[in-house]
Design a protein around this motif. Structure first.
Motif, PDB file in Angstrom:
ATOM      1  N   CYS A 182       0.850  -1.185   0.000  1.00  0.00           N
ATOM      2  CA  CYS A 182       0.000   0.000   0.000  1.00  0.00           C
ATOM      3  C   CYS A 182       0.892   1.244   0.000  1.00  0.00           C
ATOM      4  O   CYS A 182       1.865   1.307   0.742  1.00  0.00           O
ATOM      5  N   CYS A 225       0.167   3.148   3.950  1.00  0.00           N
ATOM      6  CA  CYS A 225       0.589   2.537   5.224  1.00  0.00           C
ATOM      7  C   CYS A 225       1.746   1.552   5.040  1.00  0.00           C
ATOM      8  O   CYS A 225       2.322   1.084   6.011  1.00  0.00           O
ATOM      9  N   ARG A 237       1.721  -1.528   4.157  1.00  0.00           N
ATOM     10  CA  ARG A 237       1.514  -2.947   4.404  1.00  0.00           C
ATOM     11  C   ARG A 237       1.196  -3.637   3.072  1.00  0.00           C
ATOM     12  O   ARG A 237       0.819  -2.983   2.104  1.00  0.00           O
ATOM     13  N   CYS A 253      -4.576   0.183   0.264  1.00  0.00           N
ATOM     14  CA  CYS A 253      -5.228  -0.989   0.831  1.00  0.00           C
ATOM     15  C   CYS A 253      -6.650  -0.612   1.269  1.00  0.00           C
ATOM     16  O   CYS A 253      -7.009   0.570   1.250  1.00  0.00           O
ATOM     17  N   CYS A 276      -6.665   2.087   4.206  1.00  0.00           N
ATOM     18  CA  CYS A 276      -6.294   3.446   3.803  1.00  0.00           C
ATOM     19  C   CYS A 276      -7.305   4.059   2.832  1.00  0.00           C
ATOM     20  O   CYS A 276      -7.458   5.275   2.778  1.00  0.00           O
TER      21      CYS A 276
HETATM   22 ZN   LIG Z   1      -2.761   1.068   3.515  1.00  0.00          ZN
END
Ligand SMILES: [Zn+2]
Length: 201
Positions: free
Chosen positions: A54, A57, A59, A70, A73
């Protein structure tokens, strides 16, 4: 190096897997039928193709087609005043599972080591994140593991954040020690996480 040694070596690079376990994985795979092995190969390829980092963030998650975000977010209903800093992708999953937190996350990608050996957190990316989203924040929660390295990292980040001009209005908190000493966030159950979040200071 023969084929068995080669695959064993690859498995030993997995987190928490030693040479003996790695070798057991290899012989497990040899005992399975061709269908299982084909499925495994396919699953590894699929995850590499469809799951990306992402852009907000950091991840790993299946991303929305139009924007590289993601599902967390991209969710506009979450609390933009709260940011939680965690070590690993699995920590986000655990926290989401607890249902106790509705803000956004940033994944540090690891922790600092007390021995100073592996400086492996995404510090530069965090600074960039805060430049972009820091003005809206009223709280930054340091949700690191209750291990010496985790605590060292939390202290380090707290000091850094105090000097960060993009987040001057945000207070920096840490999870309460409902988490038992030595425990990593990803192994904490939902109840413990709820308590730790409630007792943050
Ligand atoms: Zn994210």
């Amino acid at each position: 190096m023969n084929e068995v040694d080669k695959l064993t070596e690859l498995f030993t690079q997995f987190p928490g897997i030693g040479p003996r376990q790695a070798r057991r994985f290899v012989f497990f795979l040899l005992r399975q039928n061709t269908g299982y092995r084909a499925m495994l190969i396919r699953a590894i390829q699929d995850v590499a193709t469809h799951v990306k980092q992402c852009s907000r963030c950091l991840r790993y998650a299946p991303l929305h087609v139009k924007e590289p975000l993601c599902d967390i977010c991209a969710d506009g209903n979450r609390d933009t005043t709260q940011l939680m800093l965690v070590e690993k992708d699995t920590d986000v999953e655990q926290m989401e599972h607890s249902g106790a937190y509705a803000g956004y996350y940033f994944v540090l990608g690891g922790s600092l080591s007390l021995t100073g050996k592996k400086y492996a957190i995404r510090e530069k990316e965090l600074v960039q994140y805060l430049q972009k989203y820091g003005a809206a924040l009223s709280e930054i929660i340091l949700a690191l593991s209750a291990t010496p390295d985790g605590e060292y990292t939390a202290d380090y980040l707290a000091t850094k954040l105090k000097d960060d001009a993009s987040v001057q209005t945000a207070r920096v908190t840490t999870l309460g020690r409902g988490l038992s000493t030595g425990s990593e966030l990803e192994y904490a159950d939902a109840h413990t996480l709820v308590q730790a979040l409630k007792n943050r200071a």
